[in-house]
Scaffold this motif. Sequence first.
Motif, PDB file in Angstrom:
ATOM      1  N   ALA A   1       0.833  -1.207   0.000  1.00  0.00           N
ATOM      2  CA  ALA A   1       0.000   0.000   0.000  1.00  0.00           C
ATOM      3  C   ALA A   1       0.865   1.254   0.000  1.00  0.00           C
ATOM      4  O   ALA A   1       0.613   2.202  -0.756  1.00  0.00           O
ATOM      5  CB  ALA A   1      -0.926  -0.010   1.219  1.00  0.00           C
ATOM      6  N   LEU A   2       1.901   1.270   0.824  1.00  0.00           N
ATOM      7  CA  LEU A   2       2.776   2.442   0.894  1.00  0.00           C
ATOM      8  C   LEU A   2       3.503   2.673  -0.427  1.00  0.00           C
ATOM      9  O   LEU A   2       3.707   3.817  -0.847  1.00  0.00           O
ATOM     10  CB  LEU A   2       3.782   2.269   2.029  1.00  0.00           C
ATOM     11  N   SER A   3       3.886   1.577  -1.097  1.00  0.00           N
ATOM     12  CA  SER A   3       4.552   1.708  -2.390  1.00  0.00           C
ATOM     13  C   SER A   3       3.627   2.345  -3.415  1.00  0.00           C
ATOM     14  O   SER A   3       4.036   3.235  -4.179  1.00  0.00           O
ATOM     15  CB  SER A   3       5.004   0.324  -2.871  1.00  0.00           C
ATOM     16  N   GLU A   4       2.363   1.923  -3.427  1.00  0.00           N
ATOM     17  CA  GLU A   4       1.388   2.494  -4.369  1.00  0.00           C
ATOM     18  C   GLU A   4       1.068   3.948  -4.017  1.00  0.00           C
ATOM     19  O   GLU A   4       0.841   4.777  -4.912  1.00  0.00           O
ATOM     20  CB  GLU A   4       0.113   1.658  -4.386  1.00  0.00           C
ATOM     21  N   VAL A   5       1.026   4.271  -2.735  1.00  0.00           N
ATOM     22  CA  VAL A   5       0.782   5.663  -2.336  1.00  0.00           C
ATOM     23  C   VAL A   5       1.899   6.556  -2.855  1.00  0.00           C
ATOM     24  O   VAL A   5       1.651   7.666  -3.347  1.00  0.00           O
ATOM     25  CB  VAL A   5       0.655   5.779  -0.801  1.00  0.00           C
ATOM     26  N   ALA A   6       3.130   6.077  -2.759  1.00  0.00           N
ATOM     27  CA  ALA A   6       4.255   6.868  -3.281  1.00  0.00           C
ATOM     28  C   ALA A   6       4.094   7.111  -4.774  1.00  0.00           C
ATOM     29  O   ALA A   6       4.371   8.212  -5.280  1.00  0.00           O
ATOM     30  CB  ALA A   6       5.567   6.143  -2.993  1.00  0.00           C
ATOM     31  N   GLU A   7       3.640   6.097  -5.521  1.00  0.00           N
ATOM     32  CA  GLU A   7       3.382   6.255  -6.958  1.00  0.00           C
ATOM     33  C   GLU A   7       2.266   7.271  -7.188  1.00  0.00           C
ATOM     34  O   GLU A   7       2.325   8.075  -8.133  1.00  0.00           O
ATOM     35  CB  GLU A   7       2.994   4.907  -7.569  1.00  0.00           C
ATOM     36  N   ALA A   8       1.241   7.233  -6.344  1.00  0.00           N
ATOM     37  CA  ALA A   8       0.116   8.166  -6.496  1.00  0.00           C
ATOM     38  C   ALA A   8       0.563   9.605  -6.261  1.00  0.00           C
ATOM     39  O   ALA A   8       0.126  10.529  -6.965  1.00  0.00           O
ATOM     40  CB  ALA A   8      -1.008   7.799  -5.529  1.00  0.00           C
ATOM     41  N   ILE A   9       1.418   9.802  -5.268  1.00  0.00           N
ATOM     42  CA  ILE A   9       1.923  11.156  -4.993  1.00  0.00           C
ATOM     43  C   ILE A   9       2.735  11.651  -6.179  1.00  0.00           C
ATOM     44  O   ILE A   9       2.597  12.801  -6.626  1.00  0.00           O
ATOM     45  CB  ILE A   9       2.760  11.153  -3.701  1.00  0.00           C
ATOM     46  N   ALA A  10       3.565  10.776  -6.734  1.00  0.00           N
ATOM     47  CA  ALA A  10       4.401  11.165  -7.876  1.00  0.00           C
ATOM     48  C   ALA A  10       3.559  11.458  -9.112  1.00  0.00           C
ATOM     49  O   ALA A  10       3.912  12.322  -9.934  1.00  0.00           O
ATOM     50  CB  ALA A  10       5.412  10.063  -8.174  1.00  0.00           C
ATOM     51  N   ALA A  11       2.442  10.746  -9.274  1.00  0.00           N
ATOM     52  CA  ALA A  11       1.615  10.890 -10.478  1.00  0.00           C
ATOM     53  C   ALA A  11       0.561  11.984 -10.351  1.00  0.00           C
ATOM     54  O   ALA A  11      -0.133  12.285 -11.330  1.00  0.00           O
ATOM     55  CB  ALA A  11       0.932   9.561 -10.791  1.00  0.00           C
ATOM     56  N   ALA A  12       0.422  12.589  -9.178  1.00  0.00           N
ATOM     57  CA  ALA A  12      -0.631  13.593  -8.972  1.00  0.00           C
ATOM     58  C   ALA A  12      -0.450  14.759  -9.944  1.00  0.00           C
ATOM     59  O   ALA A  12       0.631  15.336 -10.039  1.00  0.00           O
ATOM     60  CB  ALA A  12      -0.611  14.091  -7.534  1.00  0.00           C
ATOM     61  N   ALA A  13      -1.540  15.089 -10.665  1.00  0.00           N
ATOM     62  CA  ALA A  13      -1.471  16.143 -11.687  1.00  0.00           C
ATOM     63  C   ALA A  13      -2.291  17.360 -11.311  1.00  0.00           C
ATOM     64  O   ALA A  13      -2.379  18.308 -12.094  1.00  0.00           O
ATOM     65  CB  ALA A  13      -1.947  15.586 -13.028  1.00  0.00           C
ATOM     66  N   ALA A  14      -2.914  17.351 -10.147  1.00  0.00           N
ATOM     67  CA  ALA A  14      -3.749  18.474  -9.719  1.00  0.00           C
ATOM     68  C   ALA A  14      -3.680  18.558  -8.200  1.00  0.00           C
ATOM     69  O   ALA A  14      -3.364  17.566  -7.524  1.00  0.00           O
ATOM     70  CB  ALA A  14      -5.199  18.273 -10.183  1.00  0.00           C
ATOM     71  N   PRO A  15      -3.958  19.726  -7.623  1.00  0.00           N
ATOM     72  CA  PRO A  15      -3.868  19.877  -6.162  1.00  0.00           C
ATOM     73  C   PRO A  15      -4.749  18.882  -5.407  1.00  0.00           C
ATOM     74  O   PRO A  15      -4.327  18.343  -4.371  1.00  0.00           O
ATOM     75  CB  PRO A  15      -4.331  21.314  -5.923  1.00  0.00           C
ATOM     76  N   GLU A  16      -5.952  18.622  -5.931  1.00  0.00           N
ATOM     77  CA  GLU A  16      -6.841  17.693  -5.225  1.00  0.00           C
ATOM     78  C   GLU A  16      -6.316  16.267  -5.285  1.00  0.00           C
ATOM     79  O   GLU A  16      -6.513  15.474  -4.350  1.00  0.00           O
ATOM     80  CB  GLU A  16      -8.266  17.757  -5.777  1.00  0.00           C
ATOM     81  N   GLU A  17      -5.628  15.900  -6.376  1.00  0.00           N
ATOM     82  CA  GLU A  17      -5.037  14.563  -6.465  1.00  0.00           C
ATOM     83  C   GLU A  17      -3.881  14.423  -5.476  1.00  0.00           C
ATOM     84  O   GLU A  17      -3.698  13.368  -4.855  1.00  0.00           O
ATOM     85  CB  GLU A  17      -4.548  14.287  -7.891  1.00  0.00           C
ATOM     86  N   GLU A  18      -3.105  15.480  -5.337  1.00  0.00           N
ATOM     87  CA  GLU A  18      -2.010  15.457  -4.373  1.00  0.00           C
ATOM     88  C   GLU A  18      -2.554  15.330  -2.952  1.00  0.00           C
ATOM     89  O   GLU A  18      -2.033  14.546  -2.132  1.00  0.00           O
ATOM     90  CB  GLU A  18      -1.164  16.724  -4.516  1.00  0.00           C
ATOM     91  N   ALA A  19      -3.603  16.093  -2.661  1.00  0.00           N
ATOM     92  CA  ALA A  19      -4.208  16.024  -1.321  1.00  0.00           C
ATOM     93  C   ALA A  19      -4.781  14.635  -1.056  1.00  0.00           C
ATOM     94  O   ALA A  19      -4.635  14.089   0.050  1.00  0.00           O
ATOM     95  CB  ALA A  19      -5.307  17.081  -1.198  1.00  0.00           C
ATOM     96  N   ALA A  20      -5.425  14.034  -2.066  1.00  0.00           N
ATOM     97  CA  ALA A  20      -6.003  12.700  -1.893  1.00  0.00           C
ATOM     98  C   ALA A  20      -4.914  11.667  -1.633  1.00  0.00           C
ATOM     99  O   ALA A  20      -5.078  10.770  -0.791  1.00  0.00           O
ATOM    100  CB  ALA A  20      -6.814  12.326  -3.136  1.00  0.00           C
ATOM    101  N   ALA A  21      -3.794  11.788  -2.337  1.00  0.00           N
ATOM    102  CA  ALA A  21      -2.704  10.830  -2.139  1.00  0.00           C
ATOM    103  C   ALA A  21      -2.095  10.964  -0.746  1.00  0.00           C
ATOM    104  O   ALA A  21      -1.809   9.965  -0.067  1.00  0.00           O
ATOM    105  CB  ALA A  21      -1.637  11.041  -3.213  1.00  0.00           C
ATOM    106  N   HIS A  22      -1.886  12.191  -0.295  1.00  0.00           N
ATOM    107  CA  HIS A  22      -1.313  12.392   1.044  1.00  0.00           C
ATOM    108  C   HIS A  22      -2.303  11.974   2.140  1.00  0.00           C
ATOM    109  O   HIS A  22      -1.887  11.490   3.200  1.00  0.00           O
ATOM    110  CB  HIS A  22      -0.885  13.853   1.214  1.00  0.00           C
ATOM    111  N   SER A  23      -3.593  12.155   1.899  1.00  0.00           N
ATOM    112  CA  SER A  23      -4.585  11.701   2.875  1.00  0.00           C
ATOM    113  C   SER A  23      -4.569  10.183   2.993  1.00  0.00           C
ATOM    114  O   SER A  23      -4.719   9.631   4.088  1.00  0.00           O
ATOM    115  CB  SER A  23      -5.989  12.174   2.468  1.00  0.00           C
ATOM    116  N   LEU A  24      -4.380   9.503   1.859  1.00  0.00           N
ATOM    117  CA  LEU A  24      -4.288   8.047   1.900  1.00  0.00           C
ATOM    118  C   LEU A  24      -3.015   7.608   2.623  1.00  0.00           C
ATOM    119  O   LEU A  24      -3.012   6.609   3.349  1.00  0.00           O
ATOM    120  CB  LEU A  24      -4.322   7.489   0.479  1.00  0.00           C
ATOM    121  N   LEU A  25      -1.919   8.363   2.452  1.00  0.00           N
ATOM    122  CA  LEU A  25      -0.690   8.072   3.188  1.00  0.00           C
ATOM    123  C   LEU A  25      -0.925   8.225   4.691  1.00  0.00           C
ATOM    124  O   LEU A  25      -0.496   7.384   5.503  1.00  0.00           O
ATOM    125  CB  LEU A  25       0.431   9.003   2.733  1.00  0.00           C
TER     126      LEU A  25
END
Length: 864
Positions: free
Chosen positions: A455-479
Motif C-alpha cells: 500500500a505504501l509503495s502504491e501511495v508513493a506512486e500516487a503522490i508522484a503521479a498527482a497532476a492536480a492539487p486535489e489529487e495530491e491532497a487525496a494521495a497524502h490523505s491516503l498516506l
Amino acid sequence: MTELTALAEAAERGGLAEVVGEPGIGKTRLLTEFARRAEKQGLTVRRGRATEYEREMPYRAFEEAFDPFPTGDRLVLAREVRARLAAAAPAVLILDDLHWADPGSIELLAYLLRRPLPSERVLLVCAYRDRQGGVRLPAALAEAGPAAVPHARIEVPPLALADAEALIGNRPGLRALYAESGGNPLYLEALAGQEDRVVSRSGHRHDLTGLLLGEIALLSATELLVAQSAAILGDEFTPDDVAMVLDSPHTEALGRLAARDLIRPDGNGRFRFRHPLLRRLIYEKADPAWRMSAHRVAARELTLLRAPVREVAHHVSRTASRHDPGDLKTLMEAAREAIMVAPAAAIDWLTAALPLVGDLTDPASVELRVLLARAYTFDGQLEAARAAMHELLPHLPVGSRGEVVAACAVVERLLGRYQESASLLAAEVGQGGKGAWLHRELATLRLQMGDVGGALSEVAEAIAAAAAPEEEAAAHSLLAFTAAYEGNPQSSGEAIAEARALADGLSDAEVMRELTCLSRLAWAELFMELHADAERHARRALALARPLGRSGILADVLTAAAQICGRTGRLAEAITFGQEAEDVAHQSGSPTLLALVQAIHAEALSFVDLSRAVHLATRAGESVAGVDGWWSATTVCLSAQVLLVAGEPDRARWMLLGIGGGVGMPQCQPGYRPMWLESLTQAALGCDEIAWASAAASAAMTAADALTLPAQRAFALRAQACVRLAEGDQRTAEALAEQAVGLFSDVNMRPHVARTLLMTAGARTDPHHALATARNIALDIGATVLVEEAEREQRRLAARAPRRGELLTRRERQIAELAMTGMTSKEIATKLLLSSRTVDDHLARVYRKLGVSSRAALARVLLN
C-alpha cells in the motif's frame, strides 16, 4: 368481520399490517371498508396502489397517496414521506397490489419499516398476492422484524355464504354459485353476471379468466376499442385521456362500460377498471400492432402536452424504434433524470433503448452502456454492474476508459473481490494506463488485504503521479490513513499534518473532484484520536458528498461521523449518522460495506438500545463470516464488543480469537489492537479464564506502549485493572483504573469514562462515588444502558454492605464452595472437569482475595 377487527386493532397500535390473498378474494374491498371506518374515527387515510403495466414508473405505489409527491434523491424523498406521515398522525397508509410494486416503492417501504415513526398511531397496510411477491417485497417486509415494528398478518378468507348473499342478492341457485366460486368475490360476481345475461350453463366448473373474457366478448367494437385505449393509458384515466388516444371523445361508450361495471368512477373525475385482472385481459386482447400504435400516439400527445419525460418514456419503451431518433433521446433523458432517484426505472428504460443503438463501435452504444452500468451500481445490483463494465472494457481504448476501470474496480472491491479488483488495476497500469487514481485504488486494496508495504509503495506512486492539487491532497490523505492504520505515531503525525494543509487549502469545487482527500483524512485523525480535526473534515466532506449520491463515499463519511460522535459522547448524533449511513449502505448493494456500517452503528446503540444493538451486531457479524479483509475484521471485532456488553462473553471471546489469530490478535488493525485486546480480556474474565485474560491484558499494554495514544493506553490499563481486580489485588486495580479514567477524559471519550468507572467500581475505595459519577456522566450523554447499570449497582450496594465473598468470580466461588465441604483439589478437579493445577490456582486467588489461609477460615468468610 374478523379481518376488519384485526385492522382496527392494528391501527390502534400502529406498525405494519400485511393483507394477503389470492386474486379477486376481496383485499381491495376490505381495505376500502377499513379506510371508510378509519376516516370516520378521525384517522388520516392515504391510499396508493401499484399497477401491473407501470412497474417501471418510480414510486407508483406512493404517488397516489402523496400529492404532490416529493422530489429529491432517494433518501431525501424517503425522509419527506416519513415526515408527512408523522405530521398526519394518527394515520393509515394503505398500499394495494404491492406484488406489482416498482423497485423504488419497495425500497421506500423498506425504509419506512426500518425507520419506524415514534408515534404509535401510524399504520402501514400492505396488500399483495402472497405467491406473486417476488424477491424484493418479502425482503422489504422483513425489515419489520429488526425495527421491532408491531406486525399483523391478515389472510383474507373466502366469503361466507351470508356474505355472498349480501354481494349478489338472494337468488335461485345462490348455493350453487357460491360453491362454484369457492367464495371468491370476483369469481362470484362474474358467475352471477353470466347468469343474469341468461348465458346457458353447461354444468362444468368455469374458469375465472373465461368468465371475464365472456364479459369482454359482449362489448361492441367501439366499446372494446375504448376499453383497450383506457387499458393502454394506465390504472386511472379520464375521458380526455381516451380522446387523446382515439382522437374523439367516445363519451357514450365510456358510459356503457361503466353501466356494465367494467369501469368505475373513483370520485376525482377519473375511472378505474373494476379489477386489475379485467384491465390485463382487455390490454392483452388488443391487436399487438394496434397496441404499439396506441402507445406511440400517447407518447406523441404527451410530448406535445409537455408531460414529464417519465410518462412519455413509459409509452416509448413499449414501441421504441430506430426509425424515430427521438425515442432514444427520450429514453436516455428519462434514465438520466431517474438514475439518482429511481435507478431501477432507469435500468428499464435503458434496457428498452439497447436495440436502438449499434454495437460497441457506436459511441451512442458506449454512452448508453456506461449509463446502464451506473444505474445498476446506484440500484445496488453490483453483479450486473460488474458484468456490464467487463463487457465494455475490451472495446474502450487504454487512456480513455479510466472512469469505467475505476468504477469497475470499486464494484469489485464492494463485492469483496479484492484480488480481482487489484488485478484489473494492475493490468491497466501494465497496458500504459496512467493516473494517480489507479495507484490510490491499488493502495486501498493492498491495505484492505493487509499488505501495508504494498500500500505504501502504491501511495508513493500516487503522490508522484498527482497532476492536480486535489489529487495530491487525496494521495497524502491516503498516506496519512495508512500510517494511522498501522498506529505509527511519528509517520502518521507528519503525514496527517501534510494532508491537512493540502486539503484545507482546496476549494469546495476541487474537493468534490476527490472527496477521499477529506474522508481518508478524517479517518486518519480519528485513528490518532484527533477528534476535533476529524469531525471538522468529516462534516465538510458530508456537506459536499450528500448531493452527489455516491453511496460508497457517503456511507464512508457518515460512518466516520457516527464513530466520532459516539466516542465523544454525542450519542443521539452518532445514532442519527449511523442510521443514515445504514440507509445509504443498503442502497449500495455491498454486503461488506453494510455489515461494517451496521457494526459501527451498533457500537453507539449499545449505550442506548442494547437489544437493537445486539440485533445489528449479530446480523453484521454473520454477514462477513468467512470473508477476509480489514472491513470484515473490524466488523467482527465491533460486533464482539456489543455482544460482550450484552452478556455473551463466550461468544465474543471466540469471535475475537478467530478473527484476531490468537490471544495477541496479530491479524487485527495495529492502531486499534489495544482496544480489541481489552475486549478479549473482558470476554475471558466473563468466562472465568483468568490466565487468558491476563495474557490478553499484557498484550494490550505492549501494543499500547508502541502506539503512545491516550485512549488506546486507557483501554490497556482498563484491561489490566480488571484482571488485577479478578486476582484480588484491589489496590493495584484501583490505581490502574484511575489512570484509565484520566486518559479517556483527556481525549473526551466520556462514554468510556463512565463505562470504566462502572467496570472497576469494585476496586474503588469509595464505590458509591464511582457509581454516582458514572451515572451522572451517563445521564448527561444519554447513555441509558449505563444509567440503568449504575442504578442497579447502587441499589445493590445500598441494600447491604458487600460481603467479601462477592469479590469472587463465578468459577472461584464454585471451587471455594466445594473446598469448604472438605473435597480435595483432585476431587474438585474431577467433578468440574478441570486439572488439579487449575483448581489450586483458583484457590490461591480465593485465599488472597478473602485474606484467609485455610479451608476452615474460608468457610467462615463465605457463610458470614
